[in-house]
Enzyme design. Structure first.
Site, short mmCIF file in Angstrom:
data_model
loop_
_atom_site.label_atom_id
_atom_site.label_comp_id
_atom_site.label_asym_id
_atom_site.label_seq_id
_atom_site.Cartn_x
_atom_site.Cartn_y
_atom_site.Cartn_z
N GLY A 39 0.83 -1.21 0.00
CA GLY A 39 0.00 0.00 0.00
C GLY A 39 0.86 1.25 0.00
CB ILE A 87 1.71 4.03 4.87
CG1 ILE A 87 0.82 5.27 4.76
CG2 ILE A 87 2.71 4.18 6.02
CD1 ILE A 87 -0.07 5.53 5.98
CG ASP A 116 -0.96 -5.38 -0.04
OD1 ASP A 116 -0.46 -4.33 0.41
OD2 ASP A 116 -2.07 -5.43 -0.61
N GLY A 120 -3.60 -1.97 -2.25
CA GLY A 120 -2.15 -1.98 -2.51
C GLY A 120 -1.90 -2.26 -3.99
CG LEU A 161 1.58 -0.52 8.07
CD1 LEU A 161 2.50 0.11 7.02
CD2 LEU A 161 1.35 0.46 9.19
CB ALA A 185 -1.35 1.52 11.18
CE1 TYR A 210 -10.34 2.66 8.40
CE2 TYR A 210 -10.48 4.92 9.20
CZ TYR A 210 -9.73 3.86 8.72
OH TYR A 210 -8.38 4.00 8.58
CE LYS A 249 -7.40 0.87 11.06
NZ LYS A 249 -6.17 0.06 11.12
#
Ligand code: UDP
Length: 319
Positions: free
Chosen positions: A10, A12, A31, A36, A76, A117, A149, A153
């Site tokens: 991706g 980052i 991934d 990504g 991530l 993350a 979302y 998280k």
């Protein structure tokens, strides 16, 4: 050292993979290429110390092997982008909740240090200027998809802290504030690449709502400095850190800076949120971090100012 990066193709993750390869580490990336891209890692794919597994982090058997091999993990992989979250609520919850649960459970099984993350989104609808890690969260109704979302998280953070406290797992949590830079795509709604592409193509720069909402943009290289240094600092374990810039800008100002720096003839247009994201969409009016905690622990201070950040994105799209 062997480092596993979930979501390493991706935006980052691929910059992190490059940095770790340059530092002499052996890097394993998993991934599923949902957001990504292989082109993000084309510069390191032939390196002998780079290994790519194209699969989902929900694949327990594959993850078991990767976590076993790794000395540490940067987690991530996640659903990214407001557009994506609005369009794919099931996948968002699945990958952010079950995915992180898998990563943490396996990390605990083999006792491997993990960076999680997280996101500034979890603060929700705050209007304060300087959001601190221990502030309350202000969430909208469960009928508003966007907050799925943030809640997913938040659960990741709870789980990470629980593993640290109950199982003594070394976990570091970073709340990333609007990270931008080369390789970020506008496809999933992100504002800066979208504005730059529109400006370069002479299309209208579309500001959602009245444009007085603010964000604080951080260059991906500054973010990498913060997360790699936090992972090297034992005192960071079991803590949550804001990672971002404390310079706040309105989306109207951002649109104008992009227009000026690209010397574009594009019009700046305002369009209602409903038109962009459907009825009942809720945005965050302000979002700016207090970065005292990360500053005190590792001396973090963002080094890219807004114009330098925008210019790096312009150069990327021109290429
Ligand atoms: N935004 C905008 N035009 C776009 C994309 C986004 O005005 O083409 C606005 C969006 O409504 C939000 C801000 O820019 O207020 C940042 O949006 P983004 O999706 O990049 O990040 P987030 O909302 O997660 O901070």
């Amino acid at each position: 050292m062997k480092v596993l990066i979930t979501g390493g193709s991706g935006f980052i993750g691929s910059h992190l993979a490059e940095r770790l390869i340059a530092a002499g580490e052996e890097v394993f990336v998993i991934d599923n290429l949902w957001t990504g891209k292989l082109s993000n890692i084309s510069g390191i794919q032939s390196n002998k110390r780079f290994h790519l597994v194209v699969d989902t982090i929900l694949n327990e058997a594959v993850m078991n092997e990767l976590v076993f091999k790794a000395d540490q993990i940067y987690h991530l992989a996640a659903a990214v982008g407001v557009r994506n979250v609005m369009d794919h609520p099931v996948e968002t919850l699945d990958i952010n909740v079950k995915g992180t649960e898998t990563v943490l459970r396996l990390a605990n099984k083999f006792k491997k240090k993990v960076f999680i993350a997280s996101t500034s989104e979890i603060y929700g609808k705050h209007v304060e200027h300087s959001l601190s890690e221990d502030d309350n969260r202000v969430m909208g109704s469960v009928k508003k998809r966007r907050w799925a979302y943030a809640c997913s998280k938040t659960l990741d953070e709870f789980l990470g802290l629980a593993y640290h406290e109950e199982k003594k797992l070394p976990v570091v949590i970073g709340r990333l504030f609007n990270t931008v830079g080369p390789r970020q795509t506008g496809r999933y709604g992100m504002v800066l690449p979208t504005f730059v592409q529109s400006a370069l193509l002479g299309r209208p720069i579309t500001v959602y709502g009245d444009g007085n909402q603010t964000r604080s943009f951080t260059h991906v290289m500054d973010v990498l400095d913060a997360i790699t240094r936090l992972m090297a600092e034992p005192m960071a374990e079991g803590e949550v850190f804001n990672i971002g810039s404390d310079k706040e800008v309105t989306i109207n100002e951002l649109a104008q800076r992009v227009k000026d720096l690209t010397q574009s003839e594009s019009e700046i247009e305002h369009i209602p949120y409903e038109k962009a994201y459907g009825p009942g969409f809720e945005d965050m009016e302000r979002r700016c971090p207090n970065i005292t905690r990360v500053g005190d622990l590792i001396g973090f201070k963002p080094s890219y100012d807004l114009d330098t950040i925008i210019t790096s994105v312009i150069e990327y799209f021109k290429q």
